[in-house]
Write a protein that holds these residues in place. Structure first.
Motif, PDB file in Angstrom:
ATOM      1  N   ALA A  47      41.087  11.949  30.086  1.00  0.00           N
ATOM      2  CA  ALA A  47      42.182  12.914  30.230  1.00  0.00           C
ATOM      3  C   ALA A  47      43.580  12.320  30.076  1.00  0.00           C
ATOM      4  CB  ALA A  47      42.075  13.588  31.599  1.00  0.00           C
ATOM      5  N   GLY A  48      43.681  11.033  29.858  1.00  0.00           N
ATOM      6  CA  GLY A  48      44.978  10.368  29.846  1.00  0.00           C
ATOM      7  C   GLY A  48      45.951  10.822  28.776  1.00  0.00           C
ATOM      8  N   LYS A  49      45.443  11.403  27.694  1.00  0.00           N
ATOM      9  CA  LYS A  49      46.337  11.837  26.608  1.00  0.00           C
ATOM     10  C   LYS A  49      46.405  13.356  26.478  1.00  0.00           C
ATOM     11  CE  LYS A  49      45.874   7.593  24.037  1.00  0.00           C
ATOM     12  NZ  LYS A  49      45.464   6.906  22.829  1.00  0.00           N
ATOM     13  N   TRP A  50      45.852  14.047  27.448  1.00  0.00           N
ATOM     14  CA  TRP A  50      45.875  15.510  27.390  1.00  0.00           C
ATOM     15  C   TRP A  50      47.284  16.038  27.601  1.00  0.00           C
ATOM     16  CZ3 TRP A  50      41.147  17.636  30.582  1.00  0.00           C
ATOM     17  CH2 TRP A  50      39.964  17.280  29.922  1.00  0.00           C
ATOM     18  N   GLY A  51      47.571  17.174  26.975  1.00  0.00           N
ATOM     19  CA  GLY A  51      48.845  17.855  27.153  1.00  0.00           C
ATOM     20  C   GLY A  51      48.814  18.771  28.360  1.00  0.00           C
ATOM     21  N   ASP A  52      49.967  19.357  28.635  1.00  0.00           N
ATOM     22  CA  ASP A  52      50.110  20.219  29.806  1.00  0.00           C
ATOM     23  C   ASP A  52      49.131  21.389  29.811  1.00  0.00           C
ATOM     24  OD1 ASP A  52      52.120  18.622  30.831  1.00  0.00           O
ATOM     25  OD2 ASP A  52      53.737  19.884  30.040  1.00  0.00           O
ATOM     26  N   ASP A  53      48.824  21.945  28.633  1.00  0.00           N
ATOM     27  CA  ASP A  53      47.919  23.093  28.590  1.00  0.00           C
ATOM     28  C   ASP A  53      46.562  22.747  29.189  1.00  0.00           C
ATOM     29  OD1 ASP A  53      47.588  21.381  26.351  1.00  0.00           O
ATOM     30  OD2 ASP A  53      46.549  22.958  25.241  1.00  0.00           O
ATOM     31  N   ASP A  91      53.529  14.019  36.031  1.00  0.00           N
ATOM     32  CA  ASP A  91      52.697  13.481  34.957  1.00  0.00           C
ATOM     33  C   ASP A  91      51.541  12.695  35.577  1.00  0.00           C
ATOM     34  OD1 ASP A  91      51.664  11.855  32.849  1.00  0.00           O
ATOM     35  OD2 ASP A  91      53.615  11.814  31.868  1.00  0.00           O
ATOM     36  N   ILE A  92      50.330  12.890  35.075  1.00  0.00           N
ATOM     37  CA  ILE A  92      49.170  12.192  35.638  1.00  0.00           C
ATOM     38  C   ILE A  92      49.207  10.690  35.377  1.00  0.00           C
ATOM     39  CG2 ILE A  92      47.697  14.224  35.572  1.00  0.00           C
ATOM     40  CD1 ILE A  92      46.175  12.804  33.215  1.00  0.00           C
ATOM     41  N   ALA A  93      50.026  10.259  34.422  1.00  0.00           N
ATOM     42  CA  ALA A  93      50.116   8.823  34.139  1.00  0.00           C
ATOM     43  C   ALA A  93      50.490   8.047  35.397  1.00  0.00           C
ATOM     44  CB  ALA A  93      51.130   8.558  33.034  1.00  0.00           C
ATOM     45  N   LEU A  94      51.290   8.647  36.262  1.00  0.00           N
ATOM     46  CA  LEU A  94      51.687   7.972  37.497  1.00  0.00           C
ATOM     47  C   LEU A  94      50.469   7.677  38.372  1.00  0.00           C
ATOM     48  CD1 LEU A  94      54.789  10.204  38.181  1.00  0.00           C
ATOM     49  CD2 LEU A  94      54.800   7.824  37.410  1.00  0.00           C
ATOM     50  N   SER A  95      49.578   8.643  38.522  1.00  0.00           N
ATOM     51  CA  SER A  95      48.383   8.431  39.335  1.00  0.00           C
ATOM     52  C   SER A  95      47.349   7.576  38.616  1.00  0.00           C
ATOM     53  CB  SER A  95      47.777   9.774  39.761  1.00  0.00           C
ATOM     54  OG  SER A  95      48.551  10.321  40.812  1.00  0.00           O
ATOM     55  N   VAL A 107      43.329  20.226  36.510  1.00  0.00           N
ATOM     56  CA  VAL A 107      43.027  18.828  36.190  1.00  0.00           C
ATOM     57  C   VAL A 107      44.139  17.929  36.732  1.00  0.00           C
ATOM     58  CG1 VAL A 107      42.712  17.157  34.316  1.00  0.00           C
ATOM     59  CG2 VAL A 107      41.629  19.421  34.179  1.00  0.00           C
ATOM     60  N   ARG A 108      45.369  18.359  36.583  1.00  0.00           N
ATOM     61  CA  ARG A 108      46.519  17.581  37.078  1.00  0.00           C
ATOM     62  C   ARG A 108      46.391  17.357  38.592  1.00  0.00           C
ATOM     63  NH1 ARG A 108      51.311  17.142  34.549  1.00  0.00           N
ATOM     64  NH2 ARG A 108      50.882  19.001  33.321  1.00  0.00           N
ATOM     65  N   GLN A 109      46.106  18.423  39.327  1.00  0.00           N
ATOM     66  CA  GLN A 109      45.938  18.290  40.774  1.00  0.00           C
ATOM     67  C   GLN A 109      44.762  17.377  41.122  1.00  0.00           C
ATOM     68  OE1 GLN A 109      45.848  22.616  41.405  1.00  0.00           O
ATOM     69  NE2 GLN A 109      47.320  22.293  43.059  1.00  0.00           N
ATOM     70  N   LEU A 110      43.671  17.492  40.364  1.00  0.00           N
ATOM     71  CA  LEU A 110      42.508  16.635  40.610  1.00  0.00           C
ATOM     72  C   LEU A 110      42.863  15.161  40.465  1.00  0.00           C
ATOM     73  CD1 LEU A 110      39.455  18.312  38.827  1.00  0.00           C
ATOM     74  CD2 LEU A 110      39.671  17.803  41.247  1.00  0.00           C
ATOM     75  N   VAL A 111      43.562  14.813  39.397  1.00  0.00           N
ATOM     76  CA  VAL A 111      43.906  13.414  39.161  1.00  0.00           C
ATOM     77  C   VAL A 111      44.793  12.888  40.288  1.00  0.00           C
ATOM     78  CG1 VAL A 111      45.081  11.787  37.611  1.00  0.00           C
ATOM     79  CG2 VAL A 111      43.553  13.544  36.669  1.00  0.00           C
TER      80      VAL A 111
END
Length: 178
Positions: free
Chosen positions: A43-49, A108-112, A62-66
């Motif tokens: 999921a590291g390169k997924w967009g906001d959608d 951004d999920i990159a932080l997590s 997905v964002r909340q899960l990460v």
């Protein structure tokens, strides 16, 4: 529509109260060590959608899960260190659902993902060094009123990572993203 339990628990629920062989614990530590790379590759390169898509009806995105995984695993790491340095410490539970609603769950999920990569390297280093005796050290969870061994905690967090990975992976499969 899929069965909601299958969406909630794609690999089944974790079974507490088990004992684990050294070989099983070694596999659990390896799963913890490799998890961040596996999650980033998915999921590291997924967009906001995609990141803002819930993995199930009324579920987290997905964002909340990460971000939840990072929160949970930071707590797990601290609990490991407490159990290794204190005698059966009482850990501090937290309201994961409330944490998932805080503003940082929108970042951004990159932080997590960076947190997870570094945290899991440290955690796996500690876990991989433990003797069978040390894996029997404990902590007390006041929410469940249960004392857990580190061996069980290691198994639980290996399960926890795969559990959420499968939420995301199966969402990707259902939507043709995988």
């Amino acid at each position: 529509m899929q069965n909601i339990d299958a969406l909630r628990y794609p690999i089944g629920e974790f079974v507490y109260g088990q004992s684990y062989t050294p070989e099983q614990t070694e596999q659990h530590v390896a799963a913890i060590a490799s998890f961040p790379i596996k999650l980033t590759e998915l999921a590291g390169k997924w967009g906001d959608d995609r990141l803002d898509t819930p993995y199930r009806p009324d579920g987290w995105t997905v964002r909340q899960l990460v971000h939840h995984i990072a929160d949970s695993h930071m707590n797990g790491y601290i609990r490991t260190k407490l159990a290794l340095t204190e005698t059966n410490p009482t850990i501090k539970p937290y309201e994961e659902g409330d944490w998932a609603k805080l503003p940082d769950s929108l970042l951004d999920i990159a932080l997590s993902l960076v947190i997870l990569r570094n945290l899991h390297q440290r955690w796996a280093t500690v876990l991989g060094s433990l003797s069978e005796n040390e894996l029997q050290r404990t902590f007390f969870h006041p929410g469940s009123q249960v004392t857990y061994t580190l061996a069980e905690q290691v198994a639980h967090y290996a399960w926890h990572g795969e559990h959420h990975y499968q939420h995301i992976y199966r969402l990707a499969q259902r939507n043709g993203w995988a």
